[in-house]
Design a protein around this motif. Sequence first.
Motif, PDB file in Angstrom:
ATOM      1  N   TRP A  69       0.745  -1.319  -0.060  1.00  0.00           N
ATOM      2  CA  TRP A  69      -0.049   0.100   0.137  1.00  0.00           C
ATOM      3  C   TRP A  69       0.712   1.213  -0.244  1.00  0.00           C
ATOM      4  O   TRP A  69       0.395   2.244  -0.061  1.00  0.00           O
ATOM      5  N   THR A  70       2.010   0.957   0.102  1.00  0.00           N
ATOM      6  CA  THR A  70       3.112   2.511  -0.006  1.00  0.00           C
ATOM      7  C   THR A  70       3.693   2.235  -1.214  1.00  0.00           C
ATOM      8  O   THR A  70       5.110   2.747  -1.114  1.00  0.00           O
ATOM      9  N   ALA A  85      12.832   2.900  -6.688  1.00  0.00           N
ATOM     10  CA  ALA A  85      12.620   3.375  -5.269  1.00  0.00           C
ATOM     11  C   ALA A  85      12.140   2.059  -4.297  1.00  0.00           C
ATOM     12  O   ALA A  85      10.959   1.337  -5.081  1.00  0.00           O
ATOM     13  N   THR A  86      12.258   1.883  -3.206  1.00  0.00           N
ATOM     14  CA  THR A  86      11.766   0.980  -2.315  1.00  0.00           C
ATOM     15  C   THR A  86      10.357   1.379  -1.888  1.00  0.00           C
ATOM     16  O   THR A  86       9.961   2.728  -1.819  1.00  0.00           O
ATOM     17  N   ALA A  87       9.353   0.556  -1.654  1.00  0.00           N
ATOM     18  CA  ALA A  87       8.049   0.743  -0.916  1.00  0.00           C
ATOM     19  C   ALA A  87       8.259   1.815   0.298  1.00  0.00           C
ATOM     20  O   ALA A  87       9.083   1.688   1.052  1.00  0.00           O
ATOM     21  N   GLY A  88       7.436   2.819   0.525  1.00  0.00           N
ATOM     22  CA  GLY A  88       7.567   3.805   1.571  1.00  0.00           C
ATOM     23  C   GLY A  88       8.397   4.868   1.236  1.00  0.00           C
ATOM     24  O   GLY A  88       8.539   5.699   2.214  1.00  0.00           O
ATOM     25  N   ALA A  89       9.210   4.939   0.184  1.00  0.00           N
ATOM     26  CA  ALA A  89      10.262   6.099   0.156  1.00  0.00           C
ATOM     27  C   ALA A  89       9.368   7.447   0.007  1.00  0.00           C
ATOM     28  O   ALA A  89       8.151   7.300  -0.723  1.00  0.00           O
ATOM     29  N   SER A 230      16.277   9.271   0.123  1.00  0.00           N
ATOM     30  CA  SER A 230      15.761   8.114   0.931  1.00  0.00           C
ATOM     31  C   SER A 230      15.099   6.963   0.210  1.00  0.00           C
ATOM     32  O   SER A 230      13.971   7.421  -0.277  1.00  0.00           O
ATOM     33  N   GLY A 231      15.567   5.842   0.280  1.00  0.00           N
ATOM     34  CA  GLY A 231      14.800   4.727  -0.536  1.00  0.00           C
ATOM     35  C   GLY A 231      15.000   4.580  -2.013  1.00  0.00           C
ATOM     36  O   GLY A 231      14.340   4.015  -2.652  1.00  0.00           O
TER      37      GLY A 231
END
Length: 454
Positions: A69-70, A85-89, A230-231
């Motif tokens: 969901w992120t 990008a990783t989830a939640g970045a 970030s991420g």
Amino acid sequence: MTMSIGGLISGLDTNTLITQLLQAEAVPQAALKTRLSIATATAAAYRSVNTRFDALRAAAETMLKPETWTAVKATSSATSVAATATAGAPAGSLTFDVKNTAAAHSVVSGINWTATTDPYGMTSPIEVRAADGTVKGTITVGGDGTLADAVKAINDSEFGLSATAVKVADGQYRLQVTSKTSGAAASFDLGDASTFAVATQGVDAKLTVGSGTGAYDVTSSTNTFADLMSGVTITVSKPETGVTVEVDADPAAVATKMQAMVDAANYALSGIRANTDPDGGAASTLKGDSALRTLAGRVLDAVSFAVGDDGSPATIGIQLNKDGTIAFDAAKFSAALADDPALAQRLGAGGSAGPGPDGVSGNTDDVVPGVAQRLLDVAKVASDTTIGTLTLLAQGRDDLAGDIQDKIEAWDVRLVARKAALTRQFTAMETALGSLQNQSSWLAGQINSLPSWS
């Protein structure tokens, strides 16, 4: 074993009679074979449906992962710069210039050899020095001390170097040595002073962020910059100016996974329909199966019932079709996710809906299962490898098939014995008839030999 003589005396086809009698006596075994076929097909059908529910379980578990969901996506304005990008970045953007890419340090010998079998000829052991001149160690050329031996010694050393004898012309070889890692810190020198010359200077990749007085450089020993944002991982392949990398939420990725879960649910439902269709003929192995009808009902309930006080799953584009399948509107889902991400996640996966019946927040009764959680619960009940409904039903049919197979094999033994008995009986009959025929012939001969009285 005594065999039937085939009715030579009686004129009967005793072999055919035995076969027909055995066929009549094997009727119960034939019925068992039919039952075995049905039990085997039923077990296979349960397993087929079980496979579909296991796929539903996996898809529902994916939807329950917070990172689903992120989901975010990273884009780059330059094709020479890749960004992931990783989830939640966190969302954001960064503009920079790629000043240069990373290079591995490489040196080449100042002398030539006519062949790789020529003596190495330079100082051995070979001294290995860091970029600042510090001696890191030495490499001893073994074997016969040839150029090829020097190449092998360098490649086998612990200094992270790769050597090769380069043929620059007929009868001319030079020794080139390259660091296995890129970047300025991996620069080195070999041998005595001026023995080797720099072919490629090892340098770091460098980005320049900004253009004013506050502009700053970012370096990496490779062409990959991890967590510059970030991420986010950025990989460069050539110098470039004015590159912008942006990170934004990726509702399409979430919608794709939701679509996969809905597809898995429809796949499970279609498996049930195919196997229980009363008009499906022989392919509908599980006609009238109440367990499967119950599972289908639970799947439909999971996607149609309201989720706590948040309302119907139709709010996020999930609803039932008239034909008993599940529809998913990806555009409506993406819009709902963008408008109220928390609500969309509660409906799709589940989550806290405030204080439960006890009036206290933070307890387990505060959590309302969403569509994914409800589908996961149904799939687990069906496909659990130990106590799943479909698993146990398939195992039950396997056990039944095993019992029937044992009975069929017992009948095989019984029929073999019965054939032997019938063969003995008919053979005895033929033998008896033959003996009677011989006696009749003898009596006829005796009568014919009596004197005739006229």
